[in-house]
Write a protein that holds these residues in place. Structure first.
Motif, short mmCIF file in Angstrom:
data_model
loop_
_atom_site.label_atom_id
_atom_site.label_comp_id
_atom_site.label_asym_id
_atom_site.label_seq_id
_atom_site.Cartn_x
_atom_site.Cartn_y
_atom_site.Cartn_z
N PHE A 36 -30.04 13.98 -19.48
CA PHE A 36 -29.14 12.96 -18.95
C PHE A 36 -27.71 13.28 -19.38
CE2 PHE A 36 -33.18 10.66 -19.76
CZ PHE A 36 -33.47 10.30 -18.46
N VAL A 37 -26.76 12.74 -18.64
CA VAL A 37 -25.36 12.80 -19.07
C VAL A 37 -25.26 12.07 -20.41
CG1 VAL A 37 -23.01 12.05 -18.56
CG2 VAL A 37 -24.47 12.90 -16.72
N ASN A 38 -24.75 12.75 -21.43
CA ASN A 38 -24.68 12.14 -22.77
C ASN A 38 -23.26 11.99 -23.29
OD1 ASN A 38 -24.08 14.79 -23.31
ND2 ASN A 38 -25.63 15.08 -24.87
N ALA A 39 -22.28 12.33 -22.44
CA ALA A 39 -20.87 12.18 -22.84
C ALA A 39 -20.04 12.10 -21.56
CB ALA A 39 -20.41 13.35 -23.70
N GLY A 40 -18.90 11.45 -21.66
CA GLY A 40 -18.06 11.27 -20.48
C GLY A 40 -17.55 12.55 -19.87
N MET A 41 -17.46 13.63 -20.68
CA MET A 41 -16.90 14.88 -20.18
C MET A 41 -17.91 15.73 -19.43
SD MET A 41 -18.38 17.48 -22.16
CE MET A 41 -17.20 18.80 -22.10
N VAL A 42 -19.21 15.40 -19.49
CA VAL A 42 -20.23 16.28 -18.93
C VAL A 42 -19.98 16.60 -17.45
CG1 VAL A 42 -22.69 16.44 -18.34
CG2 VAL A 42 -22.00 15.74 -20.63
N PRO A 43 -19.69 15.62 -16.59
CA PRO A 43 -19.44 15.97 -15.18
C PRO A 43 -18.21 16.86 -14.98
CG PRO A 43 -19.92 13.63 -15.39
CD PRO A 43 -19.69 14.15 -16.77
N PHE A 44 -17.28 16.85 -15.96
CA PHE A 44 -16.06 17.64 -15.84
C PHE A 44 -16.15 18.98 -16.57
CE2 PHE A 44 -14.92 13.12 -15.63
CZ PHE A 44 -14.24 13.09 -14.42
N LYS A 45 -17.31 19.27 -17.14
CA LYS A 45 -17.49 20.47 -17.96
C LYS A 45 -17.07 21.76 -17.25
CE LYS A 45 -21.22 22.77 -20.53
NZ LYS A 45 -22.66 22.67 -20.85
N PRO A 46 -17.44 21.97 -15.96
CA PRO A 46 -17.01 23.23 -15.32
C PRO A 46 -15.50 23.38 -15.23
CG PRO A 46 -18.77 22.16 -14.06
CD PRO A 46 -18.31 21.18 -15.09
N TYR A 47 -14.77 22.26 -15.15
CA TYR A 47 -13.31 22.32 -15.05
C TYR A 47 -12.69 22.53 -16.43
CZ TYR A 47 -14.93 19.70 -10.97
OH TYR A 47 -15.63 19.28 -9.87
N LEU A 48 -13.27 21.90 -17.45
CA LEU A 48 -12.72 22.03 -18.80
C LEU A 48 -12.96 23.41 -19.38
CD1 LEU A 48 -13.83 18.53 -20.13
CD2 LEU A 48 -11.48 19.23 -19.65
N THR A 49 -14.09 24.04 -18.99
CA THR A 49 -14.39 25.38 -19.50
C THR A 49 -13.81 26.49 -18.64
OG1 THR A 49 -16.50 25.41 -18.29
CG2 THR A 49 -16.53 24.59 -20.56
N GLY A 50 -13.23 26.14 -17.49
CA GLY A 50 -12.65 27.14 -16.62
C GLY A 50 -13.63 27.82 -15.69
N GLU A 51 -14.89 27.33 -15.62
CA GLU A 51 -15.86 27.92 -14.72
C GLU A 51 -15.48 27.68 -13.26
OE1 GLU A 51 -19.69 26.38 -15.68
OE2 GLU A 51 -19.59 27.02 -17.77
#
Length: 881
Positions: A36-51
């Protein structure tokens, strides 16, 4: 201020400052490392990591989250909840520390009339990483905080990374002093109950290297684009603004707690232990509501197991509070009314949600009854052997086979003076979970055990140019060839490997649709494509078997999907949409797809429903589906925003995360509208036919339909026709009369079976009387032995009948063996009182190959000659005991 208002105020504040308001992603996440999503940033992870490039420079959201690692702490502390909402604002290479700190301070302290939360600035403390002098200076400048309320902390508390090489950076956390009644003075380093953390600001500015844990890894340098990721706990802010001692008493949970107390006849605050259980109920009922609303269904593994555990913990807590009637019908409606202002879907889908929850509670009540009986038997056996510990494998059996929760096993065993081998149980649980995780990881990564090599390919070459919607063939370049982990120069005939192409026409498994099959051909070799996956966002990988020559990195190839396979896949996927729409047409909107799988010629669809569908209803659903095919409804694809899709009634899959634009597949316009990334036919008639082949249960309140589609559907119907023809010929009846003829034959067979059973019972009774009369006296105990040619149940029936015919008050032992090697032994009450127990005797006679109760036991696996010897020696054996 209501929680729903706190939520909206946050979104409005950041929207007014140039942030795009992004809807919460569903709780289930496609990330293979998370359930499950366990933090608010999870849906934005590809953008925050530069993927992936971010669609917006700055965004804000209120994300639904689930964390169950601390589930045992729920109810005991003021700040642990299994479901929570994380308000966040994000910058993707746009603003950085100064603006992030300024926004957090402004929203937290501005007057409510001005759009803020109105917190007292004098009661706010902040923490910074001990190395982050810049953040400390900004806090002094922006907020005017004195140095004593800016606390330095180390890596464990105030430095963020994902635990692997990639972005990292210092954090700054905001705490609110709730007053001396809740703890000691001195700031968050002294007491985190009095000083409640409510906001965390992550400054992603560095890149970290390899290393363990939260510290000890090298910092490789500054990121080329710095990001902001913040999270404000909505429940924690509600706790502060509503002046509540804990998050269980805010407006979204307290009504559930109060209703639970009413049902149990208790007053909240009167008993500390009861209060913990009431808080568990309030938290878990709300969590279950939100999981069910997002399409998770109770099950025995993965997400389904988490939901099942949460539901059962809430029911168990109510039982421990003294309420033994069904609790969820009383509590779930209260949770719905609490959450509907923020999430209207919990009301819109409540009939489905309630059906699944109530079905799970009914099933658990039955489990409690059955599991309690099994546990009592296991505990009694441990005590008879002189032990005081229930083995871990017995506890695991209760959990795995009967669904009996370990906490219940621990509690009920303790009540009977027996401990549980918790370490042994945990070891077996960990083995089971690791096997499941390993299988899931291997599947999602396309068969390789390490995604770091795949990430290197993605970083070097960018996302795959994916053409599955447009073509069956592409000219491509092999970017990489991977073995089980690392890249290799080439792969040769007969070998398996992962191949990454710059461009691919192959559909990667997703959305219930199986991956494409086909071939990759080059000048030096050819390979069969046997699986296609997306292990990382944007990257498509192909698992192949080389059939000739070799494939090498850098080679130009032709990638070609098998056209017959793709045609069958399109028929099956469109057929799934058609069946879903037909199901809702017949059963109503609550029959909402909760899972599906389709491949050429076959589909299955899971949906919430209590009770099996009758043959008549199944026929109606099948007919509605095939009527749509006969009308040749047009199939179309449209791209639009998610709000636009919801506006026109498009159905979304719960476990998918959607981007700024979504793909809507329509069959007959409004008749079937679903968000879908799969491949489809152009007109419904191209599906051919949908022939239902099975309908079954896949859990409490969950049904599964299976169907054959296309040419396979016609083949299934032809085989059914041929079968009916053969049966009609064998019976000698016209097809129209076949059902009545078979019913008549079955009636006659049942009558014959009843007569046969009656005659057997008479014969058994007669023989039992003869055996009892011929009993041998063995030192005061009557012993009866016999053999039968029948099955073990016949031997058991004879043994019990002979035992019951022995003279009243005399100890008796009866043993009956079968010609197939089964052995049954029964003792009467006087023999048992004399210390002769059936189970112990069978184990001793058969060398441990048997068992049962004190009254009757059974064994086997002994040669017939040996059994004859055992029967002959039984009187001497009994006399010697």
């Amino acid at each position: 201020m209501r929680t729903a208002d706190i939520r909206q105020r946050f979104l409005d504040f950041f929207a007014a400052r140039g942030h795009t308001a992004v809807p919460s992603a569903p709780l289930p996440t496609p990330d293979p490392t998370l359930l499950f999503v366990n933090a608010g940033m999870v849906p934005f992870k590809p953008y925050l990591t530069g993927e992936q490039p971010a669609p917006w420079p700055r965004a804000t959201s209120v994300q639904k989250c689930i964390r169950t690692l601390d589930i045992e702490e729920v109810g005991k502390t003021t700040r642990h909840g299994s479901f929570f909402q994380m308000n966040g604002n994000f910058s993707f290479g746009d603003y950085f520390k100064h603006e992030a700190i300024g926004y957090a301070w402004e929203l937290s302290t501005a007057a409510r009339k001005d759009g803020g939360y109105g917190l007292d600035p004098e009661r706010i403390w902040v923490t910074v990483h001990h190395s982050d002098a810049e953040a400390r200076a900004i806090w002094r400048e922006v907020a005017g905080l004195p140095d004593e309320r800016i606390v330095d902390r180390g890596d464990e508390d105030n430095f963020w990374s994902m635990g692997v090489p990639g972005p990292c950076g210092p954090c700054s956390e905001l705490y609110y002093d709730r007053g001396p009644a809740l703890g000691r003075a001195g700031g968050p380093a002294v007491d985190e109950d009095r000083y409640m953390e409510f906001w965390n600001l992550v400054f992603m500015q560095y890149e970290r290297g390899e290393g363990p844990g939260k510290s000890g890894y090298p910092i490789l340098g500054e990121l080329p684009r710095r990001n902001i990721d913040t999270g404000m706990g909505l429940e924690r802010m509600a706790t502060l603004l509503q002046d509540k001692p804990n998050l269980y008493e805010i407006d979204e949970t307290r009504p559930v707690l109060d209703r639970a107390a009413d049902l149990a006849g208790l007053r909240y605050g009167a008993d500390a232990q009861a209060d913990v259980r009431l808080r568990v109920v309030a938290d878990h009922v709300r969590t279950a509501l939100m999981l069910l609303a997002d399409g998770t269904t109770p099950g025995n593994e993965g997400r389904g197991y988490v939901l099942r555990r949460i539901l059962r913990r809430s029911v168990r807590a109510m039982r421990r509070l003294g309420f033994h009637d069904p609790a969820l019908p009383e509590l779930l409606t209260v949770a719905r009314d609490c959450m509907a202002p923020s999430y209207p879907e919990v009301s819109a889908h409540f009939a489905r949600i309630a059906d699944q929850a109530y079905g799970e509670e009914d099933a658990f009540r039955a489990t409690l009854k059955q599991g309690t009986t099994v546990l009592d038997t296991q505990v009694a056996e441990v005590k008879r052997g002189g032990g005081r510990t229930l083995p871990g494998d017995r506890a695991f059996l209760l959990h795995d086979t009967y669904g009996f929760p370990i906490d219940l096993t621990l509690e009920m065993a303790a009540e009977q003076g027996v401990e549980v081998d918790r370490e042994g149980f945990t070891a077996l649980m960990n083995e089971q979970r690791e096997r499941a995780r390993a299988d899931a990881r291997a599947r999602k990564s396309g068969g390789t055990n390490d995604t770091s090599a795949l990430r290197a390919v993605l970083d070097a070459h960018g996302p795959t140019d994916w053409r599955a919607w447009d073509t069956l063939t592409t000219e491509s370049t092999v970017l990489a060839v991977l073995g089980t982990a690392d890249a290799v120069p080439a792969v040769r005939e007969g070998e398996l490997a992962i191949v990454v192409l710059d461009r691919s026409p192959f559909y990667a498994e997703s959305g219930g649709q199986d991956s494409d099959a086909g071939r990759i051909s080059g000048t030096s070799g050819e390979a069969e494509v046997i699986d296609v996956q997306r292990p990382l966002p944007g990257l498509v990988v192909h698992r192949v078997r080389v059939t000739a020559g070799e494939l090498a990195a850098g080679e130009r190839v032709v990638a070609a999907v098998d056209p017959e396979w793709r045609l069958g896949a399109r028929q099956a996927h469109s057929g799934t949409h058609v069946l879903h729409a037909a199901l809702r047409e017949i059963l109503g909107p609550n029959a909402l797809q909760s899972g599906s799988y389709n491949r050429p010629g076959y589909l299955r669809l899971d949906f919430p429903w209590r009770g099996a569908l009758s043959p008549a209803v199944r026929g109606e659903v099948e007919e509605a589906a095939n009527r749509a095919l006969r009308r040749d409804l047009p199939v179309g694809v449209r791209w639009m925003t998610l709000p636009e899709a919801k506006e026109i009634g498009a159905l979304a899959l719960f476990d998918e995360t959607y981007g700024e634009k979504v793909r809507v597949v329509e069959i007959g316009g409004a008749w079937s509208r679903e968000l879908c990334g799969g491949t489809h036919v152009e007109h419904a008639a191209q599906v051919g036919t949908v022939a239902l082949t099975a309908e079954s249960s896949v859990g409490a309140g969950m049904r599964r339909l299976e169907a054959a589609v296309g040419i396979e559907g016609f083949g299934y119907l032809a085989r059914e026709r041929d079968l009916v023809t053969r049966i009609a010929e064998q019976i000698g009846a016209p097809r129209a009369e076949l059902s009545d003829r078979i019913a008549g034959l079955l009636d006659r067979l049942k009558a014959a079976d009843r007569e046969n059973a009656r005659l057997k019972a008479r014969a058994t009774a007669a023989r039992a009387g003869e055996l009892a009369e011929g009993a041998v006296d063995a030192e005061g105990t009557l012993v009866v032995t016999a053999t039968v040619d029948g099955a073990p149940d016949e031997a058991r029936a004879l043994a019990l009948a002979a035992r019951d015919r022995l003279p009243h008050g005399r100890p008796g032992v009866v043993a009956v063996a079968t010609s197939a090697g089964a052995f049954v032994l029964a003792v009467n009450g006087p023999a048992r009182e004399a210390g002769r127990e059936a189970s112990a005797m069978v184990k001793e006679l058969l060398g441990g190959r048997g068992g049962g109760s004190r009254d009757v036991a059974q064994g086997g696996g002994v040669p017939a000659d040996d059994l004859a010897g055992i029967l002959a020696e039984l009187p001497r054996f009994v006399a010697g005991r």
